[in-house]
Enzyme design. Structure first.
Site, PDB file in Angstrom:
ATOM      1  N   LYS A 178       1.069  -0.902   0.199  1.00  0.00           N
ATOM      2  CA  LYS A 178      -0.002  -0.255  -0.211  1.00  0.00           C
ATOM      3  C   LYS A 178       0.656   1.219   0.027  1.00  0.00           C
ATOM      4  CE  LYS A 178      -1.721  -1.841   3.885  1.00  0.00           C
ATOM      5  NZ  LYS A 178      -2.432  -1.672   5.224  1.00  0.00           N
ATOM      6  N   THR A 211      -7.675  10.203   7.837  1.00  0.00           N
ATOM      7  CA  THR A 211      -7.253   8.341   8.200  1.00  0.00           C
ATOM      8  C   THR A 211      -7.124   7.221   8.724  1.00  0.00           C
ATOM      9  OG1 THR A 211      -4.350   9.120   7.707  1.00  0.00           O
ATOM     10  CG2 THR A 211      -5.921   9.849   6.129  1.00  0.00           C
ATOM     11  N   GLY A 213      -7.915   4.121  10.710  1.00  0.00           N
ATOM     12  CA  GLY A 213      -8.326   2.738  10.257  1.00  0.00           C
ATOM     13  C   GLY A 213      -7.965   2.789   8.306  1.00  0.00           C
ATOM     14  N   THR A 214      -7.904   3.660   7.789  1.00  0.00           N
ATOM     15  CA  THR A 214      -7.489   2.867   5.944  1.00  0.00           C
ATOM     16  C   THR A 214      -7.543   1.222   6.198  1.00  0.00           C
ATOM     17  OG1 THR A 214      -4.946   4.504   6.295  1.00  0.00           O
ATOM     18  CG2 THR A 214      -7.611   5.405   6.032  1.00  0.00           C
ATOM     19  N   GLY A 215      -6.245   0.836   6.799  1.00  0.00           N
ATOM     20  CA  GLY A 215      -5.629  -0.154   6.747  1.00  0.00           C
ATOM     21  C   GLY A 215      -6.500  -1.413   6.778  1.00  0.00           C
ATOM     22  N   CYS A 216      -7.173  -1.118   8.317  1.00  0.00           N
ATOM     23  CA  CYS A 216      -7.990  -2.370   8.515  1.00  0.00           C
ATOM     24  C   CYS A 216      -8.984  -2.227   7.390  1.00  0.00           C
ATOM     25  CB  CYS A 216      -8.344  -1.936   9.778  1.00  0.00           C
ATOM     26  SG  CYS A 216      -7.127  -1.476  11.406  1.00  0.00           S
TER      27      CYS A 216
HETATM   28  N1  LIG Z   1      -4.016  10.152   1.844  1.00  0.00           N
HETATM   29  C1  LIG Z   1      -4.088   9.864   1.056  1.00  0.00           C
HETATM   30  N2  LIG Z   1      -5.314   9.439   0.194  1.00  0.00           N
HETATM   31  C2  LIG Z   1      -6.327   8.663  -0.087  1.00  0.00           C
HETATM   32  N3  LIG Z   1      -5.774   7.554  -0.277  1.00  0.00           N
HETATM   33  C3  LIG Z   1      -4.892   7.262   1.196  1.00  0.00           C
HETATM   34  C4  LIG Z   1      -4.347   8.116   1.665  1.00  0.00           C
HETATM   35  N4  LIG Z   1      -4.001   7.539   2.435  1.00  0.00           N
HETATM   36  C5  LIG Z   1      -3.963   5.765   2.611  1.00  0.00           C
HETATM   37  N5  LIG Z   1      -4.584   6.196   1.638  1.00  0.00           N
HETATM   38  C6  LIG Z   1      -4.869   4.634   1.120  1.00  0.00           C
HETATM   39  O1  LIG Z   1      -5.543   3.337   2.461  1.00  0.00           O
HETATM   40  C7  LIG Z   1      -5.427   2.820   2.071  1.00  0.00           C
HETATM   41  C8  LIG Z   1      -4.704   2.356   3.745  1.00  0.00           C
HETATM   42  O2  LIG Z   1      -2.933   2.796   3.667  1.00  0.00           O
HETATM   43  P1  LIG Z   1      -1.727   2.906   4.177  1.00  0.00           P
HETATM   44  O3  LIG Z   1      -2.370   3.976   5.349  1.00  0.00           O
HETATM   45  O4  LIG Z   1      -0.107   2.757   3.232  1.00  0.00           O
HETATM   46  O5  LIG Z   1      -1.892   1.924   5.275  1.00  0.00           O
HETATM   47  P2  LIG Z   1      -2.477   1.117   6.790  1.00  0.00           P
HETATM   48  O6  LIG Z   1      -3.483   2.326   7.066  1.00  0.00           O
HETATM   49  O7  LIG Z   1      -2.127   0.167   7.033  1.00  0.00           O
HETATM   50  O8  LIG Z   1      -0.537   2.225   7.424  1.00  0.00           O
HETATM   51  C9  LIG Z   1      -4.411   2.189   1.186  1.00  0.00           C
HETATM   52  O9  LIG Z   1      -4.817   2.105  -0.088  1.00  0.00           O
HETATM   53  C10 LIG Z   1      -3.942   3.964   0.835  1.00  0.00           C
HETATM   54  O10 LIG Z   1      -3.452   4.129  -1.209  1.00  0.00           O
HETATM   55  C1  LIG Z   2      -7.096  -2.898  16.931  1.00  0.00           C
HETATM   56  C2  LIG Z   2      -6.150  -1.433  16.325  1.00  0.00           C
HETATM   57  N1  LIG Z   2      -6.041  -2.594  15.275  1.00  0.00           N
HETATM   58  C3  LIG Z   2      -5.697  -2.499  14.079  1.00  0.00           C
HETATM   59  C4  LIG Z   2      -5.231  -0.491  14.226  1.00  0.00           C
HETATM   60  C5  LIG Z   2      -4.482  -0.027  12.931  1.00  0.00           C
HETATM   61  O1  LIG Z   2      -5.312   0.219  12.037  1.00  0.00           O
HETATM   62  P1  LIG Z   2      -4.383   1.175  10.468  1.00  0.00           P
HETATM   63  O2  LIG Z   2      -5.810   0.300   9.566  1.00  0.00           O
HETATM   64  O3  LIG Z   2      -3.228   0.919  10.354  1.00  0.00           O
HETATM   65  O4  LIG Z   2      -4.458   2.581  11.209  1.00  0.00           O
HETATM   66  P2  LIG Z   2      -3.980   3.062  11.811  1.00  0.00           P
HETATM   67  O5  LIG Z   2      -3.668   3.220  13.375  1.00  0.00           O
HETATM   68  O6  LIG Z   2      -2.667   3.568  11.076  1.00  0.00           O
HETATM   69  O7  LIG Z   2      -4.175   4.560  11.843  1.00  0.00           O
HETATM   70  C6  LIG Z   2      -5.557   0.065  15.311  1.00  0.00           C
HETATM   71  N2  LIG Z   2      -5.264   1.189  15.215  1.00  0.00           N
HETATM   72  N3  LIG Z   2      -6.437  -0.249  16.022  1.00  0.00           N
END
Ligand SMILES: Nc1ncnc2c1ncn2[C@@H]1O[C@H](COP(=O)(O)OP(=O)(O)O)[C@@H](O)[C@H]1O
Ligand SMILES: Cc1ncc(COP(=O)(O)OP(=O)(O)O)c(N)n1
Length: 270
Positions: A178, A211, A213-216
C-alpha cells in the site's frame, strides 16, 4: 427475500474503542459490502483519535475458543487478520485456520498504529512470516511493514518489486504493497504482486489527517469481496474505491486522527 446464502466473513483482530480501526472498522466495512460479519477478538485497546492509551491482549485460549465457536457452526467464506500482538496468538490463529481448512485469508500485518503504539511485538514477526503467511491468499503491508517483512529499505518502484518477491517467497499468493505512507506523491498507489501479476491501483492523495483505520478498512473490503467469490484483482479494485470514498468524505469527529467514513462508498455507488 431470504439471506440464507449470504457470504459469511470473519475478522480476527483487536478492538478499537474509538471505533475507527480494528474489529469495529472491519465489521462496518463488511456490513456496507453486504456480507455477514463475524469476529474473534485478539486484544482490547483503549483508543481514540488521539492515540492508543492501553493494550490488553487476550489469552491465546480465549482466541482459540472464539475461533472454534465460529468454526463449529458458521463456516466463513473468507477471513482477515489484523492486530495479532504476539507469537502465541499468531500460532493459535494459524492452527485453527489449518484445522478448519479456511481459505481466502487476507493478512493485514498490523505492526504500529499511526500514533506510534506497537500493536505487534517484535518477537512475533517471525511467527507471522513462518506460520500465517503460507496460509494467506493476500497480505497487505504498508510501506514500513513491507520493509520489516522483506528486510529491505524501500525507496524506489524497483525496491517495492524486490520486497514483494521476498514476501511472496513466504508462500502467500499475492501481496499488495500500500502506498498511503508515500506522502511526497500526489497519488496514493497500491501495487498488487503475484507470481505473474503486477497491477497498480492509483487514486488522488487526499490532504487530510482523518485516515485512522484506512489499512483495516482496505483489508476488510478485500476479504468481503473474496467472500462473495471475487478474484483478487477485482477485490482489490473494490477495496481501493471503498477506502478512497471513505477518506474523501470524512466524518469530522474527534480531535486527532479522525476515522474514515464507512458509509461513503455505498452512497457514492447509489
Ligand atoms: N491520504 C490518502 N489519500 C488517499 N488514499 C490514502 C491516503 N492514505 C492512505 N490511503 C490509502 O488507504 C489504504 C491504506 O493505506 P496505508 O495508509 O498505506 O495503510 P495503513 O493504514 O496500514 O498504514 C491504501 O489503499 C492507501 O492507498
Ligand atoms: C485495534 C487496532 N487494530 C489496528 C490498528 C491499525 O489500524 P490502521 O488501519 O493501520 O490505522 P492506523 O492506526 O494507522 O490509523 C489500530 N490502530 N487499532
Amino acid at each position: 427475500m431470504g439471506y440464507g446464502n449470504v457470504a459469511k466473513v470473519l475478522t480476527i483482530a483487536g478492538s478499537d474503542s474509538g471505533g475507527g480501526a480494528g474489529i469495529q472498522a472491519d465489521l462496518k466495512t463488511f456490513q456496507e459490502l453486504g456480507v455477514y460479519g463475524m469476529s474473534a477478538i485478539t486484544a482490547v485497546t483503549a483508543q481514540n483519535t488521539t492515540g492508543v492509551h492501553g493494550v490488553y491482549p487476550l489469552p491465546p485460549e480465549a482466541v482459540a475458543q472464539q475461533l472454534r465457536a465460529i468454526g463449529d457452526d458458521l463456516e466463513p467464506q473468507a477471513l482477515k487478520t489484523g492486530m495479532l500482538f504476539s507469537s502465541d496468538i499468531i500460532e493459535t490463529v494459524a492452527a485453527q485456520v489449518r484445522a478448519y481448512g479456511w481459505r481466502r485469508l487476507v493478512v493485514d500485518p498490523v505492526m504500529i498504529a499511526k500514533g506510534g503504539a506497537s500493536l505487534l511485538r517484535e518477537e512475533a514477526v517471525a511467527a507471522l512470516c513462518r506460520s500465517l503467511l503460507p496460509l494467506a491468499e493476500v497480505v497487505t503491508p504498508n510501506l514500513p511493514e513491507a520493509e520489516t517483512l522483506s528486510g529491505l529499505t524501500i525507496r524506489t518502484y524497483a525496491d517495492r518489486l524486490e520486497a514483494a518477491e521476498r514476501i511472496l517467497a513466504y508462500g502467500v499468493k499475492y501481496v499488495v504493497i500500500k502506498g498511503g505512507h508515500g506522502e511526497e506523491l500526489d497519488t496514493s498507489v497500491d501495487v498488487l504482486y503475484g507470481a505473474d501479476t503486477v497491477v497498480e491501483y492509483a487514486a488522488p492523495r487526499v490532504a487530510t489527517k482523518q485516515t485512522h483505520g484506512t489499512g483495516c478498512t482496505f483489508a476488510a473490503a478485500i476479504a468481503a469481496e473474496l467472500g462473495k467469490g471475487a478474484s483478487v484483482r477485482d477485490a482489490v479494485s473494490v477495496a481501493k474505491s471503498f477506502v478512497q470514498a471513505a477518506i474523501e468524505h470524512p466524518l469530522g469527529i474527534g480531535s486527532g486522527h479522525g476515522p474514515t467514513n464507512h458509509w461513503a462508498y455505498r452512497e457514492s455507488v447509489r
